[in-house]
Design a protein around this motif. Structure first.
Motif, PDB file in Angstrom:
ATOM      1  N   ASP A  54     -13.696 -23.299   9.812  1.00 11.76           N
ATOM      2  CA  ASP A  54     -15.221 -22.989   9.821  1.00 11.76           C
ATOM      3  C   ASP A  54     -15.343 -22.224  11.162  1.00 11.76           C
ATOM      4  N   SER A  55     -15.121 -22.744  12.469  1.00  6.06           N
ATOM      5  CA  SER A  55     -15.351 -22.173  13.642  1.00  6.06           C
ATOM      6  C   SER A  55     -15.122 -20.671  13.830  1.00  6.06           C
ATOM      7  N   ARG A  56     -13.924 -20.320  12.953  1.00 10.31           N
ATOM      8  CA  ARG A  56     -13.434 -19.039  13.075  1.00 10.31           C
ATOM      9  C   ARG A  56     -14.482 -18.007  12.313  1.00 10.31           C
ATOM     10  N   LYS A  57     -15.199 -18.632  11.558  1.00  9.30           N
ATOM     11  CA  LYS A  57     -16.061 -18.063  10.654  1.00  9.30           C
ATOM     12  C   LYS A  57     -17.332 -17.605  11.457  1.00  9.30           C
ATOM     13  N   ILE A  58     -17.891 -18.413  12.367  1.00  9.13           N
ATOM     14  CA  ILE A  58     -19.090 -18.520  12.936  1.00  9.13           C
ATOM     15  C   ILE A  58     -19.525 -16.981  13.362  1.00  9.13           C
ATOM     16  N   PHE A  59     -18.841 -16.244  14.022  1.00  5.31           N
ATOM     17  CA  PHE A  59     -19.109 -14.894  14.399  1.00  5.31           C
ATOM     18  C   PHE A  59     -18.589 -13.794  13.697  1.00  5.31           C
ATOM     19  N   GLU A  60     -18.192 -14.030  12.538  1.00 11.22           N
ATOM     20  CA  GLU A  60     -17.614 -13.175  11.698  1.00 11.22           C
ATOM     21  C   GLU A  60     -18.319 -11.746  11.490  1.00 11.22           C
ATOM     22  N   ASP A  61     -19.563 -12.199  11.399  1.00 13.24           N
ATOM     23  CA  ASP A  61     -20.363 -10.924  10.766  1.00 13.24           C
ATOM     24  C   ASP A  61     -21.304 -10.524  12.195  1.00 13.24           C
ATOM     25  N   VAL A  62     -20.929 -10.878  13.168  1.00 17.99           N
ATOM     26  CA  VAL A  62     -21.618 -10.429  14.654  1.00 17.99           C
ATOM     27  C   VAL A  62     -20.810  -9.134  15.214  1.00 17.99           C
ATOM     28  N   HIS A  63     -21.545  -8.385  15.629  1.00 18.61           N
ATOM     29  CA  HIS A  63     -20.991  -7.055  16.275  1.00 18.61           C
ATOM     30  C   HIS A  63     -20.278  -7.479  17.586  1.00 18.61           C
ATOM     31  N   ALA A  64     -19.063  -6.987  17.696  1.00 17.84           N
ATOM     32  CA  ALA A  64     -18.260  -7.352  18.780  1.00 17.84           C
ATOM     33  C   ALA A  64     -18.634  -7.167  19.982  1.00 17.84           C
ATOM     34  N   ASP A  65     -19.758  -6.546  20.473  1.00 14.55           N
ATOM     35  CA  ASP A  65     -20.284  -6.652  21.675  1.00 14.55           C
ATOM     36  C   ASP A  65     -21.264  -7.748  21.965  1.00 14.55           C
ATOM     37  N   PHE A  66     -21.747  -8.469  20.851  1.00 17.11           N
ATOM     38  CA  PHE A  66     -22.442  -9.447  21.132  1.00 17.11           C
ATOM     39  C   PHE A  66     -21.961 -11.196  20.954  1.00 17.11           C
TER      40      PHE A  66
END
Length: 142
Positions: A54-66
């Motif tokens: 689940d932790s790997r999915k947290i920033f899945e949809d966030v732009h890499a710069d952020f």
């Protein structure tokens, strides 16, 4: 009852129960209350694996710069260089810990300092990025 004579009786009873059941993996000096059953170990491992997944999915949809601490800090460094007055007025040094906290926590989910081959905090990429940013701030202020 935690009387001194009660504790040895409990230990004796548990030791006898282990001997009768054939459990040979008990380590003297460890409380049998601290020993986990194979079922508990499996349940813990499954739960841990689920949390890590689940932790790997947290920033899945966030732009890499952020979602990369180094990139975020570079944006703040650029802001400071281009607009030092507004940077100072925004009290960025007070905001950064709250901003970076969730990103660092996600990276620390799997960190276990009790394992033999754990990574020191000072060696982690996020720590080095913050250290470099702090050094750059100190150099630019002096």
């Amino acid at each position: 009852d935690n009387s001194p004579e009660f504790i040895p009786k409990c230990r004796t009873c548990r030791r006898q129960a282990r001997e009768q059941s054939g459990e040979g993996d008990h380590h003297e000096g460890l409380s049998s209350d601290e020993e986990l059953t194979p079922t508990e170990v499996d349940e813990f491992q499954k739960s841990k694996d689920n949390v890590l997944e689940d932790s790997r999915k947290i920033f899945e949809d966030v732009h890499a710069d952020f979602c990369d601490i180094r990139k975020i800090l570079l944006k703040f460094q650029e802001w400071k260089e281009k607009f030092p007055d507004s940077y100072g007025d925004a009290y960025i040094s007070f905001c950064l810990p709250k901003l970076l906290n969730p990103l660092i926590r996600v990276q620390l989910i799997s960190w276990n300092p009790l394992e033999q081959n754990f990574t020191e905090l000072e060696e982690m990429p996020w720590f080095r990025a913050i250290e470099e940013f702090s050094d750059a701030e100190n150099v630019s202020e002096s």
